[in-house]
Scaffold this motif. Structure first.
Motif, PDB file in Angstrom:
ATOM      1  N   GLN A  45       0.685  -1.061   0.015  1.00 26.97           N
ATOM      2  CA  GLN A  45       0.040  -0.104   0.106  1.00 26.97           C
ATOM      3  C   GLN A  45       0.702   1.227   0.034  1.00 26.97           C
ATOM      4  OE1 GLN A  45      -2.524  -0.353   3.490  1.00 26.97           O
ATOM      5  NE2 GLN A  45      -4.018  -1.924   2.310  1.00 26.97           N
ATOM      6  N   LYS A  46       2.019   1.110   0.823  1.00 23.64           N
ATOM      7  CA  LYS A  46       2.736   2.405   1.031  1.00 23.64           C
ATOM      8  C   LYS A  46       3.469   2.582  -0.513  1.00 23.64           C
ATOM      9  CE  LYS A  46       3.906   2.118   5.760  1.00 23.64           C
ATOM     10  NZ  LYS A  46       5.094   1.713   6.867  1.00 23.64           N
ATOM     11  N   ALA A  47       3.968   1.486  -1.467  1.00 26.85           N
ATOM     12  CA  ALA A  47       4.505   1.652  -2.540  1.00 26.85           C
ATOM     13  C   ALA A  47       3.456   2.190  -3.483  1.00 26.85           C
ATOM     14  CB  ALA A  47       5.041   0.100  -3.027  1.00 26.85           C
ATOM     15  N   LEU A  48       2.049   1.615  -3.511  1.00 32.92           N
ATOM     16  CA  LEU A  48       1.247   2.306  -4.466  1.00 32.92           C
ATOM     17  C   LEU A  48       1.060   3.749  -3.953  1.00 32.92           C
ATOM     18  CD1 LEU A  48      -0.757   1.544  -6.433  1.00 32.92           C
ATOM     19  CD2 LEU A  48      -2.563   1.015  -4.759  1.00 32.92           C
ATOM     20  N   LEU A  49       0.906   4.106  -2.840  1.00 31.21           N
ATOM     21  CA  LEU A  49       0.649   5.457  -2.398  1.00 31.21           C
ATOM     22  C   LEU A  49       1.831   6.361  -2.888  1.00 31.21           C
ATOM     23  CD1 LEU A  49      -0.762   7.723  -1.098  1.00 31.21           C
ATOM     24  CD2 LEU A  49       0.339   7.216   0.968  1.00 31.21           C
ATOM     25  N   ARG A  50       3.083   5.963  -2.729  1.00 28.18           N
ATOM     26  CA  ARG A  50       4.366   6.671  -3.452  1.00 28.18           C
ATOM     27  C   ARG A  50       4.251   6.681  -4.922  1.00 28.18           C
ATOM     28  NH1 ARG A  50       7.091   3.684   0.312  1.00 28.18           N
ATOM     29  NH2 ARG A  50       7.552   2.205  -1.238  1.00 28.18           N
ATOM     30  N   ARG A  51       4.011   5.665  -5.479  1.00 24.91           N
ATOM     31  CA  ARG A  51       3.841   5.685  -6.949  1.00 24.91           C
ATOM     32  C   ARG A  51       2.777   6.915  -7.392  1.00 24.91           C
ATOM     33  NH1 ARG A  51       2.570   0.375 -10.418  1.00 24.91           N
ATOM     34  NH2 ARG A  51       4.563   0.024  -9.620  1.00 24.91           N
ATOM     35  N   TYR A  52       1.450   7.009  -6.905  1.00 21.21           N
ATOM     36  CA  TYR A  52       0.511   7.979  -7.048  1.00 21.21           C
ATOM     37  C   TYR A  52       1.130   9.294  -6.868  1.00 21.21           C
ATOM     38  CZ  TYR A  52      -2.779   4.117  -7.957  1.00 21.21           C
ATOM     39  OH  TYR A  52      -3.475   2.958  -8.850  1.00 21.21           O
ATOM     40  N   GLN A  53       1.827   9.539  -5.743  1.00 19.65           N
ATOM     41  CA  GLN A  53       2.193  10.658  -5.354  1.00 19.65           C
ATOM     42  C   GLN A  53       2.963  11.398  -6.333  1.00 19.65           C
ATOM     43  OE1 GLN A  53       3.113   9.869  -1.534  1.00 19.65           O
ATOM     44  NE2 GLN A  53       1.414  10.720  -0.422  1.00 19.65           N
ATOM     45  N   TYR A  54       3.988  10.470  -6.788  1.00 19.29           N
ATOM     46  CA  TYR A  54       4.914  10.805  -7.655  1.00 19.29           C
ATOM     47  C   TYR A  54       4.319  11.315  -9.037  1.00 19.29           C
ATOM     48  CZ  TYR A  54       8.787  10.297 -11.029  1.00 19.29           C
ATOM     49  OH  TYR A  54       9.870  10.780 -11.962  1.00 19.29           O
ATOM     50  N   MET A  55       3.140  10.616  -9.321  1.00 20.67           N
ATOM     51  CA  MET A  55       2.518  10.600 -10.683  1.00 20.67           C
ATOM     52  C   MET A  55       1.689  11.967 -10.638  1.00 20.67           C
ATOM     53  SD  MET A  55       1.466   6.710 -11.394  1.00 20.67           S
ATOM     54  CE  MET A  55       0.503   7.176 -13.089  1.00 20.67           C
ATOM     55  N   ALA A  56       1.134  12.621  -9.528  1.00 24.40           N
ATOM     56  CA  ALA A  56       0.430  13.672  -9.633  1.00 24.40           C
ATOM     57  C   ALA A  56       1.107  14.966  -9.752  1.00 24.40           C
ATOM     58  CB  ALA A  56       0.093  13.939  -7.855  1.00 24.40           C
ATOM     59  N   PRO A  57       0.420  16.025 -10.498  1.00 26.01           N
ATOM     60  CA  PRO A  57       1.029  17.164 -10.927  1.00 26.01           C
ATOM     61  C   PRO A  57       1.789  17.917  -9.893  1.00 26.01           C
ATOM     62  CG  PRO A  57      -1.268  16.988 -11.269  1.00 26.01           C
ATOM     63  CD  PRO A  57      -0.888  15.657 -10.731  1.00 26.01           C
ATOM     64  N   LYS A  58       2.654  18.593  -9.819  1.00 21.85           N
ATOM     65  CA  LYS A  58       3.589  19.275  -8.934  1.00 21.85           C
ATOM     66  C   LYS A  58       3.522  20.798  -9.279  1.00 21.85           C
ATOM     67  CE  LYS A  58       5.251  15.453  -6.846  1.00 21.85           C
ATOM     68  NZ  LYS A  58       4.264  14.414  -7.211  1.00 21.85           N
TER      69      LYS A  58
END
Length: 128
Positions: A45-58
């Protein structure tokens, strides 16, 4: 709902990931063992969350958009709207943006700001 699942779902929305892609991501993270983030281990779950956070526009939210959400919050505090949330504000504002999502209707922001300011200065509760 589990706080980690809530965080994953919020990050999924922020990154603009649809449900089909989400299921593919979950399957990839789990090695094909599950298609639901509730079936993932805590580390997965942590890995999935990190992946999505990385993909979110900054990017920084434009000042006018921040002001619109701030005015909506003030209206909620004054008892003039029932729900203090970006979703409620977006739904209200779409009426004045010819059906466009608020963040895509930059040409309407000034008018919406004025509408919300006038509404805020009127007396008494007036729920939307």
């Amino acid at each position: 709902m589990n706080p980690m699942i809530k965080a994953i779902k919020a990050a999924q929305r922020a990154a603009g990931i649809d449900q089909v892609c989400h299921v593919k991501n979950v399957k990839q993270i789990s090695g094909g063992l599950t298609n639901s983030c509730t079936g993932l281990t805590k580390n997965q779950q942590k890995a999935l969350l990190r992946r999505y956070q990385y993909m979110a526009p900054k990017y920084e939210m434009p000042k006018q958009l921040k002001l619109i959400y701030s005015l909506w919050g003030q209206l909620a505090s004054a008892g003039k709207v029932e729900k203090d949330s970006k979703q409620a504000c977006d739904a209200f504002c779409e009426k004045y943006c010819n059906g466009l999502r608020l963040y895509k209707a930059e040409s309407h922001w000034s008018a919406i700001i004025e509408i919300l300011k006038q509404w805020l200065h009127r007396g008494g509760p007036d729920h939307a």
